[in-house]
Design an enzyme around this catalytic site. Sequence first.
Site, mmCIF file in Angstrom:
data_model
loop_
_atom_site.group_PDB
_atom_site.id
_atom_site.type_symbol
_atom_site.label_atom_id
_atom_site.label_comp_id
_atom_site.label_asym_id
_atom_site.label_seq_id
_atom_site.Cartn_x
_atom_site.Cartn_y
_atom_site.Cartn_z
ATOM 1 N N LYS A 169 -3.442 3.055 -2.656
ATOM 2 C CA LYS A 169 -4.808 3.568 -2.693
ATOM 3 C C LYS A 169 -4.830 4.821 -1.832
ATOM 4 C CE LYS A 169 -8.312 0.796 -2.474
ATOM 5 N NZ LYS A 169 -8.792 0.993 -3.855
ATOM 6 N N MET A 195 -8.593 10.233 8.105
ATOM 7 C CA MET A 195 -9.104 10.643 6.794
ATOM 8 C C MET A 195 -9.971 11.895 6.860
ATOM 9 S SD MET A 195 -9.844 6.852 5.170
ATOM 10 C CE MET A 195 -10.203 6.009 6.715
ATOM 11 N N ASP A 206 0.821 -1.197 0.000
ATOM 12 C CA ASP A 206 0.000 0.000 0.000
ATOM 13 C C ASP A 206 0.861 1.255 0.000
ATOM 14 O OD1 ASP A 206 -2.499 -1.068 -0.142
ATOM 15 O OD2 ASP A 206 -2.965 -0.908 1.982
#
Length: 260
Positions: free
Chosen positions: A63, A175, A41
């Site tokens: 991602k 996030m 990742d």
Amino acid sequence: MNVATPAAGKVWLVGAGPGDPELLTLKAVRILKECRIWLVDDLVGSEVLDLASDTTRIVKVGKRGGCVSTSQAFILRLMARYARQGHHVARLKGGDPFIFGRGGEEMAWLRERGIAVDSVGGITAGLAVGSALGLPLTHRAVSRGVTLVTAHTADGVPPNWKALAQSGLTIVCYMGMSSVGQLGKELLAAGFPAGLPVAIVQRVSCASQRHAVTTLENLDSDVRNRGLGSPAVIVLGEAVTHRQIDVANTSTGMPFARAI
């Protein structure tokens, strides 16, 4: 003539931690050495990749929100293909595979197709941030618990901020940096006090770690003024006032912001 059947492979979902390679578990290091193929990742620390041998095949399948990313469907097919070829595959994820890492989805998908899969836990940034700032995420005087929550949801429905505002817990938000202004407005509207202490920590545990300490009402402006961005976690709660690190860390040279 009989054709030899490839030996059964296996997929390991491995938590790489928040970035510092020394925060990898001993088991994670052992499994990585056993796996010839790593699917990596974007948030995996570059120094973690230094553990790979000359024969390790590293496939980057990053991602990141708002960026060109590898599709989840392709990653799933890639894991299955390599495992069916007889390889041991490390699906190397930043943090922990089962905390905002899709580990549950991937494990279920692989098992449904008869592919052997196992996992190794990692330290998620929301927990590592405590040690990074000397910040007690739980404190018997001000916080009896901690909640890890994401500001970015698949269906667009935000967390129940009103319930969290009334909980008295330390909130660690993942996030939230791409829309930090909107996040601040939602939190204030939900009942979080304007003067609530907030810490924003970018690249937790890495040599490039930076942080700022502010209040909720100044969250958006201080993030912009400090030039902070993703990947970062946002810590909200009175426990932030008990942090122990506010000045330059002489061992790493990491810059730190002012105290409240």
